[in-house]
Write a protein that holds these residues in place. Structure first.
Motif, PDB file in Angstrom:
ATOM      1  N   CYS A 117       0.868  -1.171   0.000  1.00  0.00           N
ATOM      2  CA  CYS A 117       0.000   0.000   0.000  1.00  0.00           C
ATOM      3  C   CYS A 117       0.905   1.222   0.000  1.00  0.00           C
ATOM      4  O   CYS A 117       2.124   1.102   0.136  1.00  0.00           O
ATOM      5  CB  CYS A 117      -0.917   0.003   1.231  1.00  0.00           C
ATOM      6  N   ARG A 235       4.288   1.313  -7.621  1.00  0.00           N
ATOM      7  CA  ARG A 235       2.971   0.682  -7.646  1.00  0.00           C
ATOM      8  C   ARG A 235       2.171   1.022  -8.902  1.00  0.00           C
ATOM      9  O   ARG A 235       1.024   0.590  -9.044  1.00  0.00           O
ATOM     10  CB  ARG A 235       2.174   1.125  -6.406  1.00  0.00           C
ATOM     11  N   ALA A 260      -4.076  -2.489   5.272  1.00  0.00           N
ATOM     12  CA  ALA A 260      -2.881  -2.613   4.437  1.00  0.00           C
ATOM     13  C   ALA A 260      -2.787  -4.019   3.837  1.00  0.00           C
ATOM     14  O   ALA A 260      -2.432  -4.191   2.670  1.00  0.00           O
ATOM     15  CB  ALA A 260      -1.631  -2.303   5.262  1.00  0.00           C
ATOM     16  N   ALA A 263      -5.222  -4.271   0.988  1.00  0.00           N
ATOM     17  CA  ALA A 263      -4.707  -3.587  -0.206  1.00  0.00           C
ATOM     18  C   ALA A 263      -3.629  -4.414  -0.886  1.00  0.00           C
ATOM     19  O   ALA A 263      -3.572  -4.518  -2.115  1.00  0.00           O
ATOM     20  CB  ALA A 263      -4.173  -2.204   0.171  1.00  0.00           C
TER      21      ALA A 263
END
Length: 358
Positions: A117, A235, A260, A263
């Motif tokens: 994340c 990401r 988290a 994600a």
């Protein structure tokens, strides 16, 4: 050698072996395979094989289709297999793995570090892993794959050092000489660094990712020139696509929080097919266990990021080499290298860690 009763799996493995330019023996059963142990350097065990591999002590990879992925991890643990390869998604990784068996002089490999994340600490881990490994006299390259991030020039205190950055390679064409690439890069803290630099005149203030063909040549040269290449992947879908495909495995950094982990579980579905490991960043609360975080992500846990006070300030001051001398940082770096070498999850990580200060 592949052991499986599935003709479809035989075909998938045959295509990978052909791409890696390695010979392939096919065995339908364990009985057919065991008489030929001395002829092979690796065993690819199909997800349909229930029995163990008595007498085999070499490289072992569990292979199978996506629908068998969950049980393949259990099978790999039971067999003490080095890795799991879900086909066809992991075909590129498996081809690279077989190539390294055929050419043992090829380095440790290319590992992608990605945050599960935002703000997970992937850049910090990538920096500590690269600097720590370089301290053992290995030639190491740290690659900044996140043009949207703060930049590894700053994290490595390399902004004033001369050398090539990504924008300087944007117009490259054809194969890149590995030795010339290594000699042309800045080298802070004993680590060669390929970053974006500080000047970003492109639209929006961010540099553009070089064309995939350029990145392919850069990463091919990097693999030839360095024992270890650590990629701070970022990401964005673009960086995951063009840089992630070169990674032999991914280490996902996940803060010890439920949101988290959720994600990260979504992110790993978008990663190119390759072995995955989770590193948990604490603090751990409410009696949480690092393996609970890994289970929530759906990926085995390798270890934890140790708590280091003022880590950002220490890195900004160019003192990364001080950090990697600390015992817990050295232990984590060793765990990551063991995982890359196919030695599985470290025993002390398997036992679980509940310390709230990590």
């Amino acid at each position: 050698m592949v052991i499986s009763g599935s003709s479809a799996l035989h075909g998938e493995v045959a295509r990978v072996s052909s791409a890696a330019a390695v010979g392939l023996l096919v065995a339908q059963t364990l009985e057919q395979a065991s008489v030929r142990w001395d002829e092979v350097s690796a065993i690819l065990v199909g997800s349909d094989v229930e029995a163990g591999l008595p007498g085999w002590r070499g490289a072992t990879v569990v292979v199978g289709p996506a629908e068998d992925a969950a049980r393949m991890w259990v099978q790999a643990s039971r067999l003490s297999a080095d890795m799991v390869a879900v086909l066809p998604d992991s075909a590129q990784w498996l081809a690279n793995y077989l190539t390294r068996l055929r050419e043992p002089t090829v380095g440790t490999g290319i590992v992608g570090i990605v945050g599960g994340c935002g703000g997970a600490g992937a850049s910090t881990l990538a920096t500590l892993f690269a600097v720590g490994t370089a301290a053992s006299e290995f030639p190491v390259l740290l690659v900044d794959g996140d043009q949207w991030g703060g930049g590894l020039d700053a994290a490595m205190a390399a902004g004033e050092l001369p050398g090539l950055r990504w924008p300087d390679l944007a117009n490259a064409s054809g194969p890149i000489n590995p030795e010339q690439l290594a000699a042309s890069l800045p080298r802070p803290a004993g680590v060669s660094l390929l970053s974006w630099g500080g000047d970003t005149p492109d639209v929006g203030g961010y540099p553009e990712m070089p064309a995939p063909a350029v990145i392919n040549e850069v990463m091919n040269a990097a693999r030839a020139a360095f024992s270890l290449v650590v990629v701070d992947v970022g990401r964005s879908s673009e960086s995951l696509a063009v840089l992630g495909v070169h990674c032999d495995g991914f280490i996902v950094v996940v803060p010890a929080r439920l949101q988290a982990a959720a994600a990260a579980a979504r992110l790993v579905k978008d990663l190119p097919g390759a072995p995955l490991g989770v590193v948990v960043r604490g603090p751990l609360r409410d009696g949480a266990d690092i393996h609970q975080v890994g289970a929530a992500v759906g990926v085995p846990c390798i270890g934890t990021v140790p708590k280091v006070r003022r880590v950002a300030d220490i890195l900004d001051d160019g003192r990364a080499q001080e950090l990697v001398k600390r015992r817990k940082v050295r232990q984590l770096n060793g765990d990551l290298l063991d995982w890359m070498a196919g030695h599985g999850t470290p025993a002390h990580a398997v036992a679980g860690q509940r310390r709230a200060d990590q």
